[in-house]
Design an enzyme around this catalytic site. Structure first.
Site, PDB file in Angstrom:
ATOM      1  N   ASP A 161     -13.781   5.557   0.366  1.00 52.88           N
ATOM      2  CA  ASP A 161     -14.396   4.969   1.558  1.00 52.88           C
ATOM      3  C   ASP A 161     -15.376   5.902   2.255  1.00 52.88           C
ATOM      4  OD1 ASP A 161     -13.121   2.576   1.224  1.00 52.88           O
ATOM      5  OD2 ASP A 161     -11.617   2.891   2.790  1.00 52.88           O
ATOM      6  N   TYR A 184       0.080 -13.413  -0.508  1.00 48.87           N
ATOM      7  CA  TYR A 184       0.644 -13.090  -1.823  1.00 48.87           C
ATOM      8  C   TYR A 184       1.909 -12.259  -1.636  1.00 48.87           C
ATOM      9  CZ  TYR A 184      -2.347  -8.972  -0.901  1.00 48.87           C
ATOM     10  OH  TYR A 184      -2.982  -7.894  -0.336  1.00 48.87           O
ATOM     11  N   ARG A 242       0.830  -1.214   0.000  1.00 47.41           N
ATOM     12  CA  ARG A 242       0.000   0.000   0.000  1.00 47.41           C
ATOM     13  C   ARG A 242       0.863   1.262   0.000  1.00 47.41           C
ATOM     14  NH1 ARG A 242      -5.356   1.316   1.378  1.00 47.41           N
ATOM     15  NH2 ARG A 242      -5.787  -0.903   1.607  1.00 47.41           N
TER      16      ARG A 242
END
Length: 393
Positions: free
Chosen positions: A293, A216, A107
């Protein structure tokens, strides 16, 4: 010069600033961030082809591709038996059909690409240490009011201040987010600690009764991102609380051998209780609009929260390329263009958490039979509405 205000300097806020700045030579954007510095916490994030299309429109697609790991497959596994349920290849035909890769990235790497581009844009000002708590507006403009009483005035205000948005609180007034009852435990470990036979270039999801486990590679393949979720009926929102390794391992006693080997590698675990909100019809109030969001928070199960915010940024940037007197109508059009797609994604994410990831007994057997019967093309058809979107900008 028209002044656009953005409350919130996260991924959505910075992307919106880029979208507006790149489309509007006569507009200036000020991003108001509550923290003392522009930075991003967190671990791995998945980016579908629709996200890369949006990133290209924002001018940072290549920068993110350079930081990302381009994944070969999405794997759905039975977490109790170690058996493969379904695999969706992400090379070849997938990339040809959707025009971009499916990738995973830290991120912070995605955020840094957006931040660097904003810092290089003359039309963007980044202002840290300003917490927007409310807004006021009239026919000529809107004012963002901060917790210290400092006031910033512009022609529009975009609330990109997250799931607990102060702008949403005033605009929608729908209270606290909905607590899902699901607790997620996250850890990032160096890839050198992972046995070579488990270093898969995949996003792998192990599904079990009321739990699932995803892992991952991120950070150019140098680290492995681990995320284990338990439907434990949690009632209180928790954000990034440290969790003991033994506690995490105890939450997933049914894990099969391979998945447990991976889970046991985790260290420095942190936990969150996942929250979202019900879709709402209206995200705008005159010269004020919500994004990301703040507008449509969703559970992580469709891996599309950041992707939707990036799409929002492209659309709002293109629509605000207009005279100041059209601002209210353009924001309403943005709301109308984005509402149905994001609402569907919110609800699909919830459904995936119950019907796809967490069933048990006969329901799990039915899931396995249904998913294992699907070909790669069948799977592509199912995600086409989501991964194949190319927002205009």
């Amino acid at each position: 010069m028209a002044e656009i205000l953005i409350a919130g300097g996260g991924i959505g806020g910075l992307a919106a600033a880029l979208g507006i700045a790149r489309n509007n030579s006569g507009h200036h954007v000020t991003v108001l961030e509550r923290r003392d510095a522009f930075s991003e916490l967190g671990a791995g994030i998945q980016l579908g082809p629709n996200a890369f299309h949006a990133l290209d429109r924002l001018g940072v697609g290549e920068a993110v591709r350079e930081r990302a790991v381009h994944i070969d497959e999405l794997r759905l596994m039975d977490g109790t038996t170690d058996k493969r349920i379904a695999v969706m290849p992400l090379t070849g035909g997938y990339r040809e059909r959707f025009g971009n890769p499916y990738a995973v990235v830290h991120r912070g790497d995605l955020y840094q690409a957006l931040l660097d581009a904003c810092r290089a844009a003359p039309a963007v000002t980044l202002a840290a240490g300003f917490t927007v708590t409310s807004y006021e507006q009239d026919a000529t403009g809107v004012t963002a009011v901060t917790d210290t009483g400092r006031r910033f005035t512009g022609t529009a205000l975009i609330g990109a201040d997250g799931i607990r948005s102060a702008i949403r609180r005033q605009l929608v007034g729908d209270g606290e987010p909905r607590v899902s009852g699901h607790t997620i435990y996250r850890s990032v470990i160096p890839m050198e600690l992972v046995p070579e036979e488990l270093r898969w270039n995949t996003v792998t999801l192990w599904a079990g009764p009321k739990w699932h486990f995803v892992h991952y590679p991120i950070a150019g393949g140098t680290h492995l991102n681990l995320a284990a979720t338990r439907d434990n009926g949690a009632r209180d929102a928790v954000v990034g609380r440290p969790a003991e390794r033994a506690h995490v391992l105890d939450r997933f006693p049914e894990l099969g051998e391979t998945a447990r080997r991976l889970l046991e590698l985790g260290a420095d675990w942190k936990e969150w209780v996942l929250c979202d909100r019900d879709p709402v019809d209206t995200w705008t109030d005159g010269r004020v609009a919500l994004l990301g969001d703040a507008a449509h928070p969703m559970l992580q199960y469709a891996a599309q929260g950041a992707c939707m915010a990036l799409e929002d940024a492209v659309v709002i940037g293109s629509l605000l390329d207009a005279p100041e007197e059209d601002t209210v109508q353009r924001l309403e059009k943005y709301n109308a263009e984005r509402h149905d797609r994001t609402a569907r994604t919110q609800l699909v994410a919830r459904e995936m958490g119950t019907r796809l990831y967490h069933p048990s007994g006969p329901e799990a057997q039915a899931r396995n039979a249904m998913m294992s019967a699907l070909s790669a093309d069948d799977l592509y058809d199912k995600v086409a509405w989501l991964h194949g979107e190319r927002v205009a900008g």
